[in-house]
Motif scaffolding. Structure first.
Motif, PDB file in Angstrom:
ATOM      1  N   GLY A 280       6.286 -22.117  -0.671  1.00  0.00           N
ATOM      2  CA  GLY A 280       5.455 -20.928  -0.505  1.00  0.00           C
ATOM      3  C   GLY A 280       4.821 -20.880   0.871  1.00  0.00           C
ATOM      4  N   PHE A 281       4.446 -22.043   1.406  1.00  0.00           N
ATOM      5  CA  PHE A 281       3.812 -22.136   2.732  1.00  0.00           C
ATOM      6  C   PHE A 281       4.742 -21.572   3.815  1.00  0.00           C
ATOM      7  CE2 PHE A 281       3.263 -24.704   6.636  1.00  0.00           C
ATOM      8  CZ  PHE A 281       1.975 -24.332   6.980  1.00  0.00           C
ATOM      9  N   SER A 282       6.046 -21.989   3.785  1.00  0.00           N
ATOM     10  CA  SER A 282       7.007 -21.522   4.794  1.00  0.00           C
ATOM     11  C   SER A 282       7.292 -20.039   4.635  1.00  0.00           C
ATOM     12  CB  SER A 282       8.324 -22.301   4.669  1.00  0.00           C
ATOM     13  OG  SER A 282       8.129 -23.655   4.953  1.00  0.00           O
ATOM     14  N   LEU A 283       7.503 -19.610   3.397  1.00  0.00           N
ATOM     15  CA  LEU A 283       7.838 -18.204   3.155  1.00  0.00           C
ATOM     16  C   LEU A 283       6.697 -17.287   3.587  1.00  0.00           C
ATOM     17  CD1 LEU A 283       9.569 -18.475  -0.358  1.00  0.00           C
ATOM     18  CD2 LEU A 283      10.665 -18.309   1.883  1.00  0.00           C
ATOM     19  N   TYR A 284       5.469 -17.738   3.346  1.00  0.00           N
ATOM     20  CA  TYR A 284       4.292 -16.946   3.735  1.00  0.00           C
ATOM     21  C   TYR A 284       4.273 -16.727   5.246  1.00  0.00           C
ATOM     22  CZ  TYR A 284      -0.613 -15.722   4.480  1.00  0.00           C
ATOM     23  OH  TYR A 284      -1.771 -15.091   4.871  1.00  0.00           O
ATOM     24  N   ASN A 285       4.598 -17.774   6.002  1.00  0.00           N
ATOM     25  CA  ASN A 285       4.582 -17.674   7.467  1.00  0.00           C
ATOM     26  C   ASN A 285       5.783 -16.911   8.024  1.00  0.00           C
ATOM     27  OD1 ASN A 285       2.134 -19.139   7.995  1.00  0.00           O
ATOM     28  ND2 ASN A 285       3.216 -21.019   7.458  1.00  0.00           N
ATOM     29  N   LEU A 286       6.848 -16.787   7.195  1.00  0.00           N
ATOM     30  CA  LEU A 286       8.051 -16.095   7.676  1.00  0.00           C
ATOM     31  C   LEU A 286       8.073 -14.607   7.314  1.00  0.00           C
ATOM     32  CD1 LEU A 286      10.774 -18.787   6.842  1.00  0.00           C
ATOM     33  CD2 LEU A 286      10.133 -17.996   9.123  1.00  0.00           C
ATOM     34  N   GLN A 287       7.140 -14.186   6.473  1.00  0.00           N
ATOM     35  CA  GLN A 287       7.155 -12.799   6.000  1.00  0.00           C
ATOM     36  C   GLN A 287       7.121 -11.783   7.122  1.00  0.00           C
ATOM     37  OE1 GLN A 287       5.210 -12.699   1.569  1.00  0.00           O
ATOM     38  NE2 GLN A 287       3.794 -12.768   3.273  1.00  0.00           N
ATOM     39  N   GLU A 288       6.376 -12.099   8.180  1.00  0.00           N
ATOM     40  CA  GLU A 288       6.256 -11.146   9.292  1.00  0.00           C
ATOM     41  C   GLU A 288       7.536 -11.054  10.113  1.00  0.00           C
ATOM     42  OE1 GLU A 288       4.141 -14.136  12.503  1.00  0.00           O
ATOM     43  OE2 GLU A 288       2.876 -12.941  11.153  1.00  0.00           O
ATOM     44  N   ARG A 289       8.455 -12.012   9.919  1.00  0.00           N
ATOM     45  CA  ARG A 289       9.721 -12.011  10.659  1.00  0.00           C
ATOM     46  C   ARG A 289      10.737 -11.017  10.090  1.00  0.00           C
ATOM     47  NH1 ARG A 289       9.872 -14.733  15.580  1.00  0.00           N
ATOM     48  NH2 ARG A 289       8.704 -16.689  15.438  1.00  0.00           N
ATOM     49  N   GLY A 290      10.587 -10.687   8.802  1.00  0.00           N
ATOM     50  CA  GLY A 290      11.565  -9.788   8.184  1.00  0.00           C
ATOM     51  C   GLY A 290      11.407  -9.753   6.676  1.00  0.00           C
ATOM     52  N   THR A 291      12.464  -9.366   5.980  1.00  0.00           N
ATOM     53  CA  THR A 291      12.477  -9.241   4.519  1.00  0.00           C
ATOM     54  C   THR A 291      13.144 -10.474   3.922  1.00  0.00           C
ATOM     55  OG1 THR A 291      12.705  -6.852   4.766  1.00  0.00           O
ATOM     56  CG2 THR A 291      13.159  -7.768   2.600  1.00  0.00           C
ATOM     57  N   LEU A 292      12.472 -11.144   2.991  1.00  0.00           N
ATOM     58  CA  LEU A 292      13.005 -12.380   2.408  1.00  0.00           C
ATOM     59  C   LEU A 292      13.803 -12.093   1.141  1.00  0.00           C
ATOM     60  CD1 LEU A 292       9.858 -14.643   2.898  1.00  0.00           C
ATOM     61  CD2 LEU A 292      11.971 -14.661   4.243  1.00  0.00           C
ATOM     62  N   PHE A 293      14.797 -12.971   0.861  1.00  0.00           N
ATOM     63  CA  PHE A 293      15.663 -12.813  -0.303  1.00  0.00           C
ATOM     64  C   PHE A 293      15.350 -13.796  -1.428  1.00  0.00           C
ATOM     65  CE2 PHE A 293      19.285 -11.404   2.762  1.00  0.00           C
ATOM     66  CZ  PHE A 293      18.685 -10.167   2.899  1.00  0.00           C
ATOM     67  N   LEU A 294      14.424 -14.729  -1.213  1.00  0.00           N
ATOM     68  CA  LEU A 294      14.224 -15.782  -2.221  1.00  0.00           C
ATOM     69  C   LEU A 294      12.750 -16.053  -2.481  1.00  0.00           C
ATOM     70  CD1 LEU A 294      15.097 -19.246  -0.649  1.00  0.00           C
ATOM     71  CD2 LEU A 294      14.704 -17.212   0.670  1.00  0.00           C
ATOM     72  N   SER A 295      12.514 -16.737  -3.584  1.00  0.00           N
ATOM     73  CA  SER A 295      11.152 -17.072  -4.024  1.00  0.00           C
ATOM     74  C   SER A 295      10.893 -18.555  -3.785  1.00  0.00           C
ATOM     75  CB  SER A 295      11.002 -16.769  -5.521  1.00  0.00           C
ATOM     76  OG  SER A 295      11.356 -15.437  -5.798  1.00  0.00           O
ATOM     77  N   PRO A 296       9.619 -18.997  -3.848  1.00  0.00           N
ATOM     78  CA  PRO A 296       9.331 -20.437  -3.709  1.00  0.00           C
ATOM     79  C   PRO A 296      10.070 -21.255  -4.760  1.00  0.00           C
ATOM     80  CG  PRO A 296       7.310 -19.136  -3.609  1.00  0.00           C
ATOM     81  CD  PRO A 296       8.399 -18.197  -3.990  1.00  0.00           C
ATOM     82  N   SER A 297      10.435 -22.476  -4.381  1.00  0.00           N
ATOM     83  CA  SER A 297      11.124 -23.458  -5.238  1.00  0.00           C
ATOM     84  C   SER A 297      12.606 -23.181  -5.424  1.00  0.00           C
ATOM     85  CB  SER A 297      10.465 -23.565  -6.625  1.00  0.00           C
ATOM     86  OG  SER A 297       9.121 -23.967  -6.489  1.00  0.00           O
ATOM     87  N   GLU A 298      13.143 -22.085  -4.850  1.00  0.00           N
ATOM     88  CA  GLU A 298      14.595 -21.864  -4.926  1.00  0.00           C
ATOM     89  C   GLU A 298      15.294 -22.794  -3.953  1.00  0.00           C
ATOM     90  OE1 GLU A 298      16.379 -17.985  -4.901  1.00  0.00           O
ATOM     91  OE2 GLU A 298      14.589 -17.062  -5.756  1.00  0.00           O
ATOM     92  N   GLU A 299      16.430 -23.350  -4.379  1.00  0.00           N
ATOM     93  CA  GLU A 299      17.183 -24.280  -3.530  1.00  0.00           C
ATOM     94  C   GLU A 299      17.967 -23.519  -2.475  1.00  0.00           C
ATOM     95  OE1 GLU A 299      18.764 -28.233  -4.873  1.00  0.00           O
ATOM     96  OE2 GLU A 299      18.980 -27.086  -6.721  1.00  0.00           O
ATOM     97  N   VAL A 300      18.000 -24.077  -1.282  1.00  0.00           N
ATOM     98  CA  VAL A 300      18.767 -23.483  -0.175  1.00  0.00           C
ATOM     99  C   VAL A 300      19.598 -24.584   0.484  1.00  0.00           C
ATOM    100  CG1 VAL A 300      17.020 -21.703   0.266  1.00  0.00           C
ATOM    101  CG2 VAL A 300      16.916 -23.852   1.531  1.00  0.00           C
TER     102      VAL A 300
END
Length: 607
Positions: A498-518
């Motif tokens: 969640g920490f990384s996704l929160y900081n990346l939100q301003e970069r664009g539109t995200l396709f995944l939720s926290p805890s999803e494997e990548v």
């Protein structure tokens, strides 16, 4: 049953004009079933995908007994991508019900299916459906249908078509628009009167063109078609005449006829009836079954060629084999070549890469239905960006063009026109469709429509309606702007935080939720700029035993963007793949390693 008491009827219309609902209504009012036998709506749509999407994908057979007549009814798909189904089914029937919405009137697919039926010499009965709608305009719709018949070169006999007005949902019909409501008896009487029995040699040797294929775990492949000559029984031996001209003798193991919604066993059947035959080892659509004494082939069914292709390949991602039941290229190959035997509009070809197969179909929906069906069966594979199939004629390179009708509010016209202009569309007509509503008619290269559906819905805030149909082949239009935004690509494998996704939100539109494997090289979002950006979505917040104001703020995440298969096909770039599994759809770069991607990009620029 002799030939004079059999009526073979196809039901054709644009998608969502009420074909399947009308068949339901005729079945229910035929008196063949108890009240509790037919429940729900769209009874003929038995496939799970048909029920979910609310459209007919596969043609179905049913039979009604009415006043001593047997009426064989074939429900056909309404979407242009399944036109191959419509074309071959029309070979089985002697008349058609052309269903037209009392508000919308003739639409692109109405034109397509009507053209095919007129070319075969069929005389349509026009059914103006949904007369109970508030904005119904039945007289105007009949005028528009007459104009369409004229434009398609209908004969004088075909132009003199009978008209009846119905509301299939309410189970009512009217001979004239303002007549009192009746049940469906006038329509059934009209079918018996106007649809001609099959004209052929009832005493000649048996002959049948295979127009459809069914499959049973117990009987194997079942050939379905209309008896065009003679009669069939279980005692005689018969010959299968293949497309190549080769002949193969066999004995019928089961002879099936249609009654209501059921296939029932029979010992014999006569000219004009629609039947199913089991007993052949292998059989394809378009082949002929004939009496062994008179092995004469009927003309093979010619189907319009595909316009779009996608490369299917074995899944090579780090998560390969986790969720799928069938994962090897051999299993993928067998499944695709099996599909070709019943899906006549589909083409499958092997490529230079041993684990990749080029699958060509009539449109995005045609191919996405195949993809969705395969993933539900447990297959795991990767697909590429769709490509249009070009033609070479007289030294010119031609590409497919589509006719598109857009229904929208006037307020959204500017942005829609701008978007269509970028896609090299030409405006052909603009019609005022009501107060504050417009209908725009365009011709546009098929390439220009990739990803347009979702963009159009966004521009019209979900209120717009799009209808499209193959129109023609035109000279190649040059480059058309594809996706202008870049992608956010995962730097490393792990679980998204969640920490990384929160900081990346301003970069664009995200396709995944926290805890999803990548995994490395996987697409985790759409960049707001036009370049690809490698990001770390697995980075965790550094822990400290020191207090600091503001460091423990609540993290508020925007819900991730979830795309449908059609949207994914429009989103993909040439260097990207979609990983399809029974449980997930992931987007990835073709080359997962960043250095490989740079190397490949340099080689493409040099070449």
């Amino acid at each position: 049953m002799n030939k004079d008491s059999i009526r073979n009827l196809g039901i054709i219309a644009h998608v969502d004009h009420g074909k399947t609902t009308l068949v339901d209504c005729l079945l229910k009012q035929s008196g063949m079933f108890r009240d509790n036998e037919l429940t729900g709506t769209c009874i003929m749509d038995s496939n799970d995908l048909e029920k979910e999407r609310g459209i007919t994908i596969f043609s179905k057979n049913a039979a009604i007994r009415y006043k001593g007549y047997k009426i064989n009814i074939v429900d056909t798909p309404g979407h242009a991508d399944f036109g191959g189904e419509v074309e071959r089914i029309l070979k089985m029937v002697n008349g058609v019900l052309l269903l037209v919405d009392a508000v919308e009137g003739p639409m692109p697919q109405t034109r397509f299916v009507l053209k095919k039926s007129l070319e075969l010499g069929l005389k349509p009965i026009v059914v103006v459906n949904k007369i109970d709608r508030e904005a119904a305009r039945p007289e105007k719709v009949v005028d528009l249908v007459f104009d369409l018949f004229g434009n398609l070169g209908a004969s004088d006999e075909q132009l003199d078509f009978p008209v009846i007005y119905t509301s299939a949902k309410k189970g009512i019909s009217r001979i004239e628009p303002n007549d009192p409501d009746q049940d469906m008896t006038p329509l059934l009487d009209l079918i018996v009167e106007k649809v001609q029995p099959h004209d052929g040699d009832a005493e000649g040797g048996f002959q049948m063109l295979v127009s459809s294929i069914d499959y049973s775990d117990y009987l194997g492949r079942i050939a379905i078609g209309k008896i065009t000559r003679g009669a069939v029984n279980l005692k005689n031996s018969y010959t299968l005449i293949k497309r190549s001209g080769d002949m193969e003798s066999f004995k019928i193991s089961k002879l099936l006829t249609f009654d209501g919604l059921q296939k029932i066993e029979a010992t014999e059947a006569y000219m004009g009836d629609i039947i199913g035959i089991a007993g052949m080892k292998e059989i394809d659509i378009g082949e002929t079954i004939a009496d062994s004494k008179y092995p004469e082939a009927l003309p093979v069914i010619e189907i319009d060629e595909p316009t779009l292709s996608i490369n299917f390949s074995a899944n090579t991602s780090p998560f390969a084999g986790r969720e799928g039941k069938f994962v090897t290229s051999r299993q993928l190959r067998d499944r695709l070549f099996k599909e070709v035997k019943s899906n006549v509009s589909l083409r499958v070809a092997e490529t230079e890469a041993r684990d990749t197969f080029k699958v060509s179909g009539r449109g995005e929906l045609h191919l996405t239905i195949l993809i969705e069906t395969m993933r539900r069966e447990g297959y795991e594979f990767s697909i590429s960006r769709p490509e249009v199939l070009m033609r070479e004629e007289e030294g010119k390179r031609l590409e497919p063009e589509e006719f598109v009708i857009l229904d929208l509010d006037e307020a959204y016209m500017g942005s829609v026109m701008e978007s269509m202009g970028k896609r090299k569309a030409s405006l052909k007509n603009m019609i005022q469709a009501g107060e504050g509503s417009l209908r725009l008619e365009f011709v546009v290269p098929t390439r220009g429509l990739f990803g347009f559906g979702s963009e159009f819905l966004t521009m019209t805030k979900g209120t717009g309606i799009i209808n499209r149909n193959f129109h023609n082949y035109i000279p190649y239009c040059g480059e058309i702007a594809s996706r202008i935004s870049g992608a956010l690509i995962a730097l490393e494998s792990g679980k998204a935080t969640g920490f990384s996704l929160y900081n990346l939100q301003e970069r664009g539109t995200l396709f995944l939720s926290p805890s999803e494997e990548v995994y490395t090289g996987m697409l985790v979002g759409e960049n707001s700029k036009d370049n690809d950006l490698v990001v770390n979505v697995c980075k965790e917040k550094k822990l400290t035993n020191m207090r600091a104001s503001g460091s423990d703020d609540n993290i508020l995440l925007i819900p991730p963007k979830k795309m449908s298969l059609e949207q994914i096909l429009g989103f993909l770039n040439e260097d990207e793949l979609a990983e399809i599994t029974p449980q997930s759809i992931r987007l990835r770069k073709r080359f997962l390693d960043e250095n490989e991607r740079k190397r490949s990009s340099k080689l493409q620029k040099v070449s």
